[in-house]
Design an enzyme around this catalytic site. Structure first.
Site, short mmCIF file in Angstrom:
data_model
loop_
_atom_site.label_atom_id
_atom_site.label_comp_id
_atom_site.label_asym_id
_atom_site.label_seq_id
_atom_site.Cartn_x
_atom_site.Cartn_y
_atom_site.Cartn_z
N ARG A 16 1.26 -0.97 -0.19
CA ARG A 16 0.67 0.11 -0.02
C ARG A 16 0.95 1.26 0.32
O ARG A 16 0.55 2.36 0.64
CB ARG A 16 -1.05 0.38 1.22
CG ARG A 16 -1.74 -1.13 1.29
CD ARG A 16 -3.21 -0.65 2.02
NE ARG A 16 -2.18 -1.33 3.30
CZ ARG A 16 -3.12 -1.00 4.76
NH1 ARG A 16 -3.63 -0.60 5.22
NH2 ARG A 16 -2.07 -1.97 6.11
N HIS A 651 -28.44 0.06 6.03
CA HIS A 651 -27.15 1.39 5.87
C HIS A 651 -27.17 1.13 4.53
O HIS A 651 -26.31 -0.17 4.39
CB HIS A 651 -26.63 1.74 7.06
CG HIS A 651 -25.30 2.91 6.25
ND1 HIS A 651 -26.15 4.29 5.71
CD2 HIS A 651 -23.97 2.58 5.77
CE1 HIS A 651 -24.75 5.25 5.33
NE2 HIS A 651 -23.84 4.05 5.14
N GLU A 675 -26.37 7.63 0.95
CA GLU A 675 -25.50 8.63 1.31
C GLU A 675 -26.08 9.64 0.37
O GLU A 675 -27.32 9.08 -0.95
CB GLU A 675 -24.40 8.37 0.67
CG GLU A 675 -23.65 9.61 0.13
CD GLU A 675 -24.19 9.80 -1.23
OE1 GLU A 675 -23.80 10.67 -1.82
OE2 GLU A 675 -24.57 8.94 -2.36
N HIS A 704 -16.56 11.14 3.31
CA HIS A 704 -15.22 10.93 2.89
C HIS A 704 -14.27 11.95 1.82
O HIS A 704 -13.18 12.21 1.12
CB HIS A 704 -15.95 10.09 1.00
CG HIS A 704 -16.11 8.64 1.84
ND1 HIS A 704 -18.05 8.23 1.91
CD2 HIS A 704 -16.06 7.32 1.70
CE1 HIS A 704 -17.43 7.63 2.10
NE2 HIS A 704 -16.84 6.69 2.01
N CYS A 736 -22.08 7.55 6.55
CA CYS A 736 -21.65 6.61 6.13
C CYS A 736 -20.82 6.34 7.61
O CYS A 736 -20.58 7.71 8.55
CB CYS A 736 -20.37 6.47 4.24
SG CYS A 736 -20.28 4.44 4.28
#
Length: 769
Positions: A16, A651, A675, A704, A736
């Site tokens: 990563r 959700h 969302e 986000h 979220c």
């Protein structure tokens, strides 16, 4: 001689590296040049991984998202960022996430609040999120090929056999959203000259082949979109490169004739999902065109049955000769980088798997077998067959008890005692919530303290008691913060959970876990999907003690937090030896047991997240209903064994829901949170025509983005929602979970959210007075 190529490679790095470089840059802890050097290093490493291929993709590397890259290459920037000056990369991150590094904001005089981030949604039926292109009737396009040309120049300097990759013009328009009432297709005439310039620029830079991705060819197209394909590619045929038109994720079906007869040099098809397309396509394809077959699954991690592929492909190779190319079915973006890194993975399960590098090894073996004969790879084919046989015969894969439980499922398992109209008053009397009740979606920031404790625990340097104590301290912190903020329904914060799917998979039989099996979800966000290899069962309760402890800390309602069966399925690497429906029903029975145990423990609000419900939809609408039937059935089996007084939440996030709203209603959750902030409540358009029967929380805080919403903005969003949903059935919540944010961002954002809810109540009281 068969030709091998790849459609795309994981960009994040085996460890990563891209994630950490991006986050360091956004925090102003590293420079732009350091970030760019990380990109150069990763690209060179990834091209080296693919060096055995005849053609290697270039341009598949992105610092955030390949669709956003395309928007910048075409000069299609949202109006809100067109006036910014300074570094183009910083402007790119403003669209991606609302802001860039603090120094970048200061340099352009943008202030601390950034701009609205681009809307984000799922890339076809994957868990990869792309930044949605924005269009208006006045949208103009202007080429900026610098990013792609720089990557091509780097590849050429390293001796890479480069095949540039671009998203095709028709798919690009289809993926975007008109921000007014204009017709996206009307922009095609403006867009095509810029694509022609791009292809000619690539030709001038030495490109022979260009892969042009048009995955919407596997969806249902009306006559206007079909005409757009013909118009586009007849105009682009004069360009001085050979075009490989790439489709993936599904079947061409009625678009096969269209794809075969477009004026391109070759066509790639997904032979994993669209194998039935292949023979008809060969019959349609002119004799001068290349046919690329995606014979290695680019979206799952199981070893390929090499002998079976050869049995099928060898006759095609004899028929097509040099016109046959072999590749993975789609970009390998959707699988982890390298299985060789997995030293802790269960050895037996590991022997059944192939990550990106191993999939390319499989591709090379197939090419050798075809080009040199199977005798050249006898040992490798035998080893492959032995692994497949061991997996098929393993008692760890097949559990007769679980299979019997699924066989006994009947419709009554999915029925609540009473309809919503009878349940709602009972729940209201028990919970005693105000109008516009406030809550969050489940997780709170995963702090350095949490990550350190988890790391120490996994390394054996922290014992069970120490770990439990550390997590309880973090849970208490989350509860106290929520009480201080004045939230109405609390959550325990999920400090003990590494991931909303992996956490449950670790406690279910039938799952295995990688150490470095990371896959990009969006930007710097990576997920590590668990490996569903066998029949699923729940040996013991998974969440009850944590939720019971959290509830003991407060008099306010505490939500029990679970991940639903459809999301666990869609966010796992799922076994390919039985129908997905069967695996989902197994998960439903296991999570149902957890729901009932939470209720027995006194938990009166239980949230069962189905964030991934929509992404599992087949790409063709004609195939939707079968999926929706078993997906909704699975959720109802999970949720509906409880009493009327127990309130069930679910959700969903970052998908278009308007066209499946009836199925969402059929789930019969008491409250659904979705969302809506990035789309400015556009996702609630469905409620103009569909009378949603239960309660809904339209997300008002885009978690986000680092931007903090104002109280006024949240009030405005909720007022828009109240135009469609009766106010007495509205909740106020973020989009979220908050695990990826910092407490310094979360607290002011939630303060504004709670204040907005209070303001809305006061407005109603003033009107009623």
């Amino acid at each position: 001689m068969v030709t091998t190529h790849n459609l795309g490679y994981p960009r994040i790095g085996a460890r990563r590296e891209l994630k950490f470089a991006l986050e360091s840059y956004w925090k102003d802890q590293s420079t732009r040049d350091e970030l760019l050097r990380t990109g150069e290093t990763l690209r060179a490493r990834h091209w080296a991984d693919q060096s055995a291929l005849d053609w290697v993709p270039v341009g598949d590397f992105s610092f955030y998202d390949q669709v956003l890259d395309t928007s910048f290459a075409l000069g299609n920037l949202p109006e809100r960022v067109q006036g910014f000056h300074g570094d183009a990369l910083d402007n790119y991150f403003r669209v991606a996430r609302g802001r860039t590094a603090p120094s970048g904001e200061a340099a352009c005089g943008c202030g601390a609040h950034g701009v609205a981030a681009g809307e984000m949604t799922k890339w076809f039926d994957t868990n990869y999120h792309y930044i949605v292109p924005e269009f208006t009737a006045d949208t103009q396009f202007k080429l900026d090929a610098s990013r792609l040309l720089a990557q091509l120049a780097q590849a050429k300097s390293l001796g890479v056999k480069a095949k540039p990759v671009v998203i095709g013009p028709v798919t690009y328009l289809a993926l975007g959203k008109a921000k007014d009432d204009s017709d996206k297709l009307a922009l095609l005439d403006r867009l095509l000259p810029v694509y022609a310039q791009l292809l000619d620029a690539l030709a001038d830079a030495g490109a022979e082949w260009v892969q042009i991705d048009e995955p919407i060819l596997v969806t249902e197209l009306d006559e206007h979109w079909r005409h757009a394909f013909n118009l586009a590619y007849h105009q682009l045929k004069a360009c001085r490169v050979k075009l490989l038109l790439a489709t993936y994720f599904g079947q061409l079906q009625d678009n096969a004739y269209l794809a075969a007869n477009l004026p391109v040099a070759g066509v790639h098809v997904d032979a994993i999902n669209g194998r039935d397309d292949v023979l008809p396509l060969i019959n349609l394809l002119p004799e001068h065109k290349v046919l690329s077959l995606g014979v290695i699954n680019g979206r799952n991690i199981w070893k390929t049955d090499l002998n079976a592929v050869l049995d099928w492909v060898e006759p095609l190779a004899a028929r097509l000769g040099k016109r046959l190319w072999l590749a993975p079915s789609c970009s390998l973006l959707h699988v982890p980088v390298d299985l060789a890194s997995e030293e802790r993975l269960d050895a037996q399960v590991r022997s059944w798997l192939a990550f990106a590098r191993q999939k390319l090894d499989e591709l090379h073996l197939l090419a050798r077998a075809i080009n040199e004969g199977r005798a050249a790879v006898t040992a490798e084919l035998a080893a492959n067959q032995a692994a497949l046989t061991a997996r098929a015969q393993s008692p760890r894969v097949n559990n007769p008890v679980v299979k019997a439980a699924v066989a006994k499922i009947s419709s009554h398992l999915g029925q609540r005692e009473s309809a919503y109209g009878q349940r709602a008053p009972k729940q209201a009397a028990q919970l005693r919530l105000p109008r516009y009740p406030t809550t969050t979606i489940g997780s709170f920031p995963q702090t350095m303290e949490i990550r350190h404790a988890r790391s120490e625990y996994k390394a054996g340097r922290l014992d069970d008691a120490g770990y439990q104590s550390a997590m309880r301290a973090e849970i208490e912190r989350s509860v106290r913060e929520q009480e201080q903020l004045g939230l109405d329904v609390l959550v325990h914060g999920e400090a003990e959970r590494n991931d909303m799917v992996e956490y449950f998979g670790e406690q279910l039989q039938g799952y295995a876990f990688s150490q470095f099996g990371w896959v990009q979800s969006y930007g710097s966000r990576c997920v590590k999907p668990p490996i569903l290899f066998g029949d699923i069962s729940r040996p013991k309760a998974m969440t009850v003690e944590w939720i019971r402890y959290a509830q003991s800390l407060t008099d306010k309602p505490m939500k029990g937090m679970l991940t639903g069966p459809v999301t666990i399925l869609n966010w796992s690497f799922v076994r390919d030896d039985q129908p997905r429906r069967v695996s989902c029903l197994q998960l439903a029975l296991a999570i149902r047991e957890e729901v009932l145990d939470l209720e027995k423990a006194g938990v009166r609000v239980i949230q069962i997240d189905e964030a991934a419900l929509r992404e599992g939809l087949p790409l063709r609408r004609s195939q939707w209903q079968d999926y929706l039937d078993w997906a909704v059935e699975s959720f109802r089996i999970t949720a509906n064994g409880v009493r009327d007084e127990t309130q069930i939440h679910t959700h969903m996030c970052y998908s278009e829901f308007n066209d499946i709203i009836a199925s969402i209603a059929a789930m019969d959750a008491d409250v659904i949170t979705i969302e809506t902030s990035r789309s400015d409540m556009e996702l609630l358009d469905a409620f103009d025509h569909f009378k949603y029967p239960n309660e809904i929380g339209p997300g008002v805080y885009d978690i986000h983005s680092p931007n903090i919403p104002t109280q006024e903005h949240i009030v405005q969003l909720m007022q828009k929602a109240a135009e469609r949903i009766p106010a007495e059935r509205l909740w106020v919540n973020p989009d979220c979970g908050l695990k990826t944010r910092q407490w310094s961002e979360v607290i002011p954002a939630l303060e504004h959210m709670v204040a907005a809810a209070k303001a809305l109540r006061e407005q109603e009281e003033a009107v009623s007075a």
